[in-house]
Design a protein around this motif. Structure first.
Motif, PDB file in Angstrom:
ATOM      1  N   ALA A  51       0.835  -1.208   0.000  1.00 43.24           N
ATOM      2  CA  ALA A  51       0.000   0.000   0.000  1.00 43.24           C
ATOM      3  C   ALA A  51       0.868   1.256   0.000  1.00 43.24           C
ATOM      4  CB  ALA A  51      -0.929  -0.011   1.220  1.00 43.24           C
ATOM      5  N   ILE A  52       1.937   1.229   0.800  1.00 44.03           N
ATOM      6  CA  ILE A  52       2.868   2.365   0.850  1.00 44.03           C
ATOM      7  C   ILE A  52       3.568   2.546  -0.499  1.00 44.03           C
ATOM      8  CG2 ILE A  52       5.022   3.198   1.884  1.00 44.03           C
ATOM      9  CD1 ILE A  52       4.117   1.868   4.509  1.00 44.03           C
ATOM     10  N   VAL A  53       3.972   1.434  -1.105  1.00 47.34           N
ATOM     11  CA  VAL A  53       4.640   1.489  -2.410  1.00 47.34           C
ATOM     12  C   VAL A  53       3.718   2.104  -3.456  1.00 47.34           C
ATOM     13  CG1 VAL A  53       5.519   0.092  -4.325  1.00 47.34           C
ATOM     14  CG2 VAL A  53       6.253  -0.395  -1.982  1.00 47.34           C
ATOM     15  N   GLN A  54       2.453   1.685  -3.475  1.00 48.09           N
ATOM     16  CA  GLN A  54       1.512   2.201  -4.461  1.00 48.09           C
ATOM     17  C   GLN A  54       1.313   3.708  -4.308  1.00 48.09           C
ATOM     18  OE1 GLN A  54      -2.000  -0.101  -5.056  1.00 48.09           O
ATOM     19  NE2 GLN A  54      -3.101   1.514  -6.124  1.00 48.09           N
ATOM     20  N   THR A 105      -0.952  -2.500  -7.973  1.00 49.13           N
ATOM     21  CA  THR A 105      -2.395  -2.278  -7.841  1.00 49.13           C
ATOM     22  C   THR A 105      -3.150  -3.603  -7.841  1.00 49.13           C
ATOM     23  OG1 THR A 105      -2.234  -0.135  -8.959  1.00 49.13           O
ATOM     24  CG2 THR A 105      -4.412  -1.154  -8.870  1.00 49.13           C
ATOM     25  N   ILE A 106      -2.764  -4.493  -8.731  1.00 51.09           N
ATOM     26  CA  ILE A 106      -3.421  -5.803  -8.796  1.00 51.09           C
ATOM     27  C   ILE A 106      -3.226  -6.565  -7.489  1.00 51.09           C
ATOM     28  CG2 ILE A 106      -3.334  -8.070  -9.919  1.00 51.09           C
ATOM     29  CD1 ILE A 106      -2.689  -6.558 -12.549  1.00 51.09           C
ATOM     30  N   ILE A 111      -6.044  -7.888  -4.773  1.00 50.70           N
ATOM     31  CA  ILE A 111      -6.109  -9.263  -4.277  1.00 50.70           C
ATOM     32  C   ILE A 111      -6.151  -9.276  -2.752  1.00 50.70           C
ATOM     33  CG2 ILE A 111      -4.823 -11.441  -4.092  1.00 50.70           C
ATOM     34  CD1 ILE A 111      -3.807 -10.891  -6.965  1.00 50.70           C
ATOM     35  N   PHE A 112      -5.373  -8.410  -2.123  1.00 51.76           N
ATOM     36  CA  PHE A 112      -5.387  -8.321  -0.663  1.00 51.76           C
ATOM     37  C   PHE A 112      -6.764  -7.908  -0.148  1.00 51.76           C
ATOM     38  CE2 PHE A 112      -0.665  -8.346  -0.270  1.00 51.76           C
ATOM     39  CZ  PHE A 112      -0.580  -9.202   0.820  1.00 51.76           C
ATOM     40  N   ILE A 113      -7.415  -6.986  -0.843  1.00 49.07           N
ATOM     41  CA  ILE A 113      -8.760  -6.569  -0.420  1.00 49.07           C
ATOM     42  C   ILE A 113      -9.700  -7.767  -0.415  1.00 49.07           C
ATOM     43  CG2 ILE A 113     -10.791  -5.225  -1.090  1.00 49.07           C
ATOM     44  CD1 ILE A 113      -8.907  -3.065  -2.114  1.00 49.07           C
TER      45      ILE A 113
END
Length: 353
Positions: free
Chosen positions: A14-17, A45-46, A50-52
């Motif tokens: 999330a931080i990277v995105q 993003t993909i 997937i984590f969501i």
């Protein structure tokens, strides 16, 4: 891997995105590593998506981590992914196509490539065409200006050359079925070999300015592509150099950002209706794209589908050709034509005022 490890990985992604989203706004000459990171954005993003889905089936509260990163970076997501929308036929059509010199050197090993590219024009029959890497000579067998002008019925054209050798000419060309009332060339500073042109066409009672852009490429050779393909196939490359590729990409990032600044200034000075077409040689998460497309509509974002790859390669995220319009123009349809006769796919839109 336990849940704590997944949680840490999720937070990092999330931080990277979010980091890529903000870093890509920095000019590459100030911070060039950000341009390399931008290529990872669609894939990060993909993974966050997937984590969501994964957390929704176990710890729903944790799904907010990736959801937050996606909401923050939504403008970049919509420039990289597009959902299906209803399309209608517009009054006018414009097509943009990097024809790779009509396969002059037979790079695709297909001797019929030029005729097939021209057949696309004959079949599509657009009102206006923007060609990049356009080649023509003064002999009948490869006089592409004469052929398109006379045989295809494009009464008006604007050609500017970047290179000339004897009777051979390389450059950019815009063809139109509507009268051309003004034309010009945007030269970049001495070190740049690429160029952009603009052409004002009169459509009924309106004047439309068409920008035909071809920005700095990486100038990779076959060995470079073979090296990258081997890496993507998890094989040991037989030739090529990662350091050489790295240097070429870094140089391309910096030069394009400077070219983009020149072009953007020119676009903003013109107050009439305008369309910006061409080969930007950069992805939607890039500084170059963000600068040029500011205050304009990306036709793909409104009418496209999927990741919209326009460069012929094994990577699905290389959308580097664009058609942008100003806010007074309605995009009715966007299409990427599925022809692999060049190393770029042709793209077209239909539009109305």
């Amino acid at each position: 891997m336990n849940k704590n490890s997944f949680l840490i990985l999720n937070i990092l992604l999330a931080i990277v995105q979010i980091g890529i989203y903000y870093i890509s706004k920095i000019p590459p000459e100030q911070f060039w590593p950000g341009a390399f990171l931008s290529f990872a954005f669609p894939y990060v993003t993909i993974f966050n998506a997937i984590f969501i889905l994964g957390w929704l089936m176990s710890k729903r509260l944790f799904s907010l981590i990736s959801l937050f990163s996606i909401i923050i970076t939504l403008p970049d997501i919509t420039s990289s992914f597009s959902l299906p929308v209803k399309q209608t036929e517009g009054k006018f059509q414009i097509l943009s196509y990097n024809v790779k010199n009509f396969d002059l050197y037979n790079w695709s090993r297909n001797k019929d490539s030029r005729e097939k590219m021209l057949e696309i024009i004959r079949t599509e029959n657009p009102d206006m065409i923007c060609f990049q890497e356009f080649f023509t000579n003064e002999k009948d067998e490869f006089d592409n200006i004469k052929k398109i002008h006379e045989e295809f019925g494009y009464k008006y054209f604007h050609y500017e050359e970047s290179t000339q050798y004897q009777k051979n000419h390389w450059g950019s060309a815009t063809f139109s079925k509507f009268p051309i009332v003004e034309r010009g060339k945007i030269d970049f500073d001495g070190e740049f070999k690429n160029m952009s042109i603009y052409t004002d066409v009169k459509i009924q009672n309106e004047v439309l300015r068409i920008y035909n852009l071809h920005l700095q490429s990486y100038h990779m050779i076959d060995e470079d592509y073979d090296f990258l393909k081997a890496i993507s196939d998890f094989k040991i490359p037989e030739s090529g150099s990662l350091i050489s590729i790295f240097r070429k990409m870094r140089s391309g990032f910096v030069k394009r950002s400077k070219q983009a600044a020149i072009i953007k200034s020119h676009i903003d000075e013109y107050e009439g209706k305008k369309i910006v077409c061409g080969d930007f040689n950069d992805i939607p998460i890039s500084y170059t794209y963000k600068l040029i497309s500011k205050d304009m509509k990306d036709s793909y974002r409104f009418r496209g589908l999927g990741m919209g790859k326009t460069f012929v390669s094994s990577l699905p995220s290389l959308r580097i050709d664009y058609i942008l319009v100003d806010n007074s123009i309605e995009v009715e349809e966007y299409r990427k034509l599925p022809y692999r006769y060049s190393d770029h796919y042709p793209i077209s839109i239909s539009f109305s005022f």
